[in-house]
Scaffold this motif. Sequence first.
Motif, mmCIF file in Angstrom:
data_model
loop_
_atom_site.group_PDB
_atom_site.id
_atom_site.type_symbol
_atom_site.label_atom_id
_atom_site.label_comp_id
_atom_site.label_asym_id
_atom_site.label_seq_id
_atom_site.Cartn_x
_atom_site.Cartn_y
_atom_site.Cartn_z
ATOM 1 N N LEU A 26 -43.896 67.969 72.412
ATOM 2 C CA LEU A 26 -42.455 68.190 72.481
ATOM 3 C C LEU A 26 -42.144 69.505 73.185
ATOM 4 O O LEU A 26 -41.581 70.428 72.626
ATOM 5 C CB LEU A 26 -41.840 68.169 71.073
ATOM 6 C CG LEU A 26 -40.498 67.450 70.919
ATOM 7 C CD1 LEU A 26 -39.963 67.623 69.529
ATOM 8 C CD2 LEU A 26 -39.492 67.805 71.948
ATOM 9 N N TYR A 96 -40.930 63.603 62.525
ATOM 10 C CA TYR A 96 -39.825 64.252 63.231
ATOM 11 C C TYR A 96 -40.149 64.419 64.711
ATOM 12 O O TYR A 96 -39.326 64.103 65.581
ATOM 13 C CB TYR A 96 -39.535 65.623 62.623
ATOM 14 C CG TYR A 96 -38.929 65.601 61.237
ATOM 15 C CD1 TYR A 96 -38.024 64.612 60.857
ATOM 16 C CD2 TYR A 96 -39.238 66.581 60.304
ATOM 17 C CE1 TYR A 96 -37.459 64.599 59.597
ATOM 18 C CE2 TYR A 96 -38.681 66.582 59.033
ATOM 19 C CZ TYR A 96 -37.791 65.587 58.687
ATOM 20 O OH TYR A 96 -37.228 65.588 57.430
ATOM 21 N N ASP A 97 -41.337 64.934 65.008
ATOM 22 C CA ASP A 97 -41.704 65.141 66.409
ATOM 23 C C ASP A 97 -41.834 63.814 67.147
ATOM 24 O O ASP A 97 -41.422 63.691 68.305
ATOM 25 C CB ASP A 97 -43.009 65.936 66.511
ATOM 26 C CG ASP A 97 -42.801 67.430 66.343
ATOM 27 O OD1 ASP A 97 -41.630 67.858 66.195
ATOM 28 O OD2 ASP A 97 -43.795 68.178 66.357
ATOM 29 N N GLN A 98 -42.417 62.808 66.489
ATOM 30 C CA GLN A 98 -42.551 61.502 67.139
ATOM 31 C C GLN A 98 -41.185 60.882 67.422
ATOM 32 O O GLN A 98 -40.971 60.286 68.482
ATOM 33 C CB GLN A 98 -43.383 60.571 66.253
ATOM 34 C CG GLN A 98 -44.855 60.932 66.208
ATOM 35 C CD GLN A 98 -45.605 60.170 65.127
ATOM 36 O OE1 GLN A 98 -45.029 59.708 64.136
ATOM 37 N NE2 GLN A 98 -46.912 60.033 65.304
ATOM 38 N N GLN A 101 -39.811 62.649 70.410
ATOM 39 C CA GLN A 101 -40.512 62.229 71.631
ATOM 40 C C GLN A 101 -40.024 60.856 72.099
ATOM 41 O O GLN A 101 -39.795 60.632 73.295
ATOM 42 C CB GLN A 101 -42.020 62.211 71.372
ATOM 43 C CG GLN A 101 -42.622 63.597 71.193
ATOM 44 C CD GLN A 101 -43.917 63.583 70.411
ATOM 45 O OE1 GLN A 101 -44.526 62.532 70.205
ATOM 46 N NE2 GLN A 101 -44.350 64.751 69.952
ATOM 47 N N SER A 119 -35.130 67.179 63.127
ATOM 48 C CA SER A 119 -35.563 68.275 62.262
ATOM 49 C C SER A 119 -34.798 69.540 62.616
ATOM 50 O O SER A 119 -34.046 69.584 63.603
ATOM 51 C CB SER A 119 -37.072 68.526 62.424
ATOM 52 O OG SER A 119 -37.327 69.222 63.644
ATOM 53 N N THR A 122 -36.096 70.162 66.214
ATOM 54 C CA THR A 122 -35.895 69.244 67.339
ATOM 55 C C THR A 122 -34.437 69.115 67.757
ATOM 56 O O THR A 122 -34.145 68.853 68.928
ATOM 57 C CB THR A 122 -36.484 67.855 67.034
ATOM 58 O OG1 THR A 122 -35.848 67.310 65.863
ATOM 59 C CG2 THR A 122 -37.987 67.947 66.785
ATOM 60 N N LYS A 125 -33.526 71.356 70.708
ATOM 61 C CA LYS A 125 -33.992 70.947 72.034
ATOM 62 C C LYS A 125 -32.965 70.032 72.700
ATOM 63 O O LYS A 125 -32.660 70.167 73.884
ATOM 64 C CB LYS A 125 -35.332 70.225 71.930
ATOM 65 C CG LYS A 125 -36.394 70.887 71.078
ATOM 66 C CD LYS A 125 -36.813 72.242 71.587
ATOM 67 C CE LYS A 125 -38.095 72.708 70.912
ATOM 68 N NZ LYS A 125 -37.957 73.694 69.875
ATOM 69 N N ASP A 223 -47.504 71.830 59.556
ATOM 70 C CA ASP A 223 -46.407 72.787 59.395
ATOM 71 C C ASP A 223 -46.877 74.124 58.835
ATOM 72 O O ASP A 223 -46.138 74.819 58.123
ATOM 73 C CB ASP A 223 -45.303 72.229 58.486
ATOM 74 C CG ASP A 223 -44.502 71.132 59.154
ATOM 75 O OD1 ASP A 223 -44.386 71.156 60.393
ATOM 76 O OD2 ASP A 223 -43.994 70.253 58.450
ATOM 77 N N ASN A 406 -42.022 74.072 72.307
ATOM 78 C CA ASN A 406 -43.355 73.821 71.767
ATOM 79 C C ASN A 406 -43.828 74.904 70.806
ATOM 80 O O ASN A 406 -45.006 74.966 70.464
ATOM 81 C CB ASN A 406 -44.371 73.679 72.915
ATOM 82 C CG ASN A 406 -45.574 72.854 72.513
ATOM 83 O OD1 ASN A 406 -45.463 71.932 71.714
ATOM 84 N ND2 ASN A 406 -46.714 73.192 73.066
ATOM 85 N N ASN A 408 -43.453 75.493 67.538
ATOM 86 C CA ASN A 408 -44.047 75.137 66.246
ATOM 87 C C ASN A 408 -45.473 74.624 66.390
ATOM 88 O O ASN A 408 -46.365 74.999 65.616
ATOM 89 C CB ASN A 408 -43.165 74.119 65.509
ATOM 90 C CG ASN A 408 -43.042 72.786 66.234
ATOM 91 O OD1 ASN A 408 -42.904 72.745 67.460
ATOM 92 N ND2 ASN A 408 -43.047 71.700 65.487
ATOM 93 N N VAL A 409 -45.733 73.805 67.401
ATOM 94 C CA VAL A 409 -47.087 73.290 67.606
ATOM 95 C C VAL A 409 -48.026 74.417 68.020
ATOM 96 O O VAL A 409 -49.156 74.524 67.528
ATOM 97 C CB VAL A 409 -47.094 72.171 68.661
ATOM 98 C CG1 VAL A 409 -48.506 71.662 68.886
ATOM 99 C CG2 VAL A 409 -46.191 71.031 68.232
#
Length: 452
Positions: A26, A96-98, A101, A119, A122, A125, A223, A406, A408-409
């Motif tokens: 993301l 949430y990320d999926q 995406q 989330s 997200t 973004k 997380d 990106n 958080n990742v």
Amino acid sequence: MTTSRTTALRAGMSRRTLLAASGGVLAGLSGLAAGCGSREFVQATGAVPARYARRTHIVFWHSFASIVGDAMQRLVDEFNDSQDEIYVDAQFQGSYDQTAQKLAAGIIARQVPDISIFSEITWRKFHLADALEPLNDYFDADLAPTAYLDQFISEGTVKGTIWWMPFARSTPLFYYNKEIFAKAGLPDRGPRTWTELREWGPAIQGVRTASGPAKVHALTAGDADWFFQAKVWQWGGTYSKGLEVTIDTERPIAAGQWMIDFIRKDKMAYLSASSNIDFANGVAATTEMSTGGLRNATEQAKFPVGAAFLPAFEHFGCPTGGSGFGILATSTPARKRAAFEFVKFVATPQKSAQWSIATGYLPIIKAAQQEPALLAATKENPNFAVAVRQLERTRVQDLARLVVPNANVTMYTALQRLYSSRDAVPEVFATLARKLRSSADLMREKYDRHYT
């Protein structure tokens, strides 16, 4: 929505921008731009049962599974049965990320839902990409912004405009195994400080479990950066000040070093791939999980579960988290209005309380906290009352984690590496800070346009 903004949306998003967002990390949306043709956006597909065929069809993407997913579908079914004009088609899209995406990929394909769960990370973004509908004009006498807890409605507000509506909001919570604590001769409460937990460590380790000596504390891999945000504050530091990254400064490094010593020297903490499973199975005596996991933790554990405020260090610190609703700017005016009717339905005090009781997520409507059903549930499960009381001491996360592409990742990957290796904290955080600063520089102009 302004005519110029509508035109920009219909003209199309930058394909490069959205491909970045739809990637596995993301990477972030950078804006809407002309250049992808003039084909109209269409509604994501979904089957409509015959009995709802004549209604306005709303496609709703969400990220809730298991017990929480059942509670979500129950609210949707109740809404669909409460009136005869709107049909909400709830579609699970993964994490949430999926979900974000898939939404980014859907925007590229010009096939999108009308409303989605985002989330606390997200939604920003998509806001920065001008993909969300401003919501101020949708409120009426049935639902005013003041119905929500102030800290939650304010999180989705930028320069006076509401873009993101709170729903499944949570905070980290400290969980402990009451049975192990009793056998260790410890008080039936969480540790007030991390130092106190370390002092209790030998007594906890002296308790035998089915898998051997009890482990003191399971650190969460997923997380990890959300949970470490609290620790950085507890040690008196920050991830960032505005967009200026500060994770490589003295106080965050001190927080990281304490946790590493807790793992490597004291051998009391460890990085768990599934801290919730380790805790439920009695492997770890304590862990940190979301308040949204309270119902699952209570039902899965074969022992009495205790919940407490997060431990402090020099200070107390606890971030808000979780998710809320965003309505897509690409939907039609009629479907946007219909989607907001669903938002209003789940924001009634009764339904807000119902959602909190079923899931453990915090009650985000002020009046919900006085609903008889919620008061009874709180009395029955005092752990839920702990989560609500801690809410008064929470704060919004530092900006770097929330808006840097990106972030958080990048952050939880660095923390997972740190917790599971022999790497030095200053070096890991220095590398992390360089990556965050580089990403922040790329979006600084867009951030300034939207937020300053």
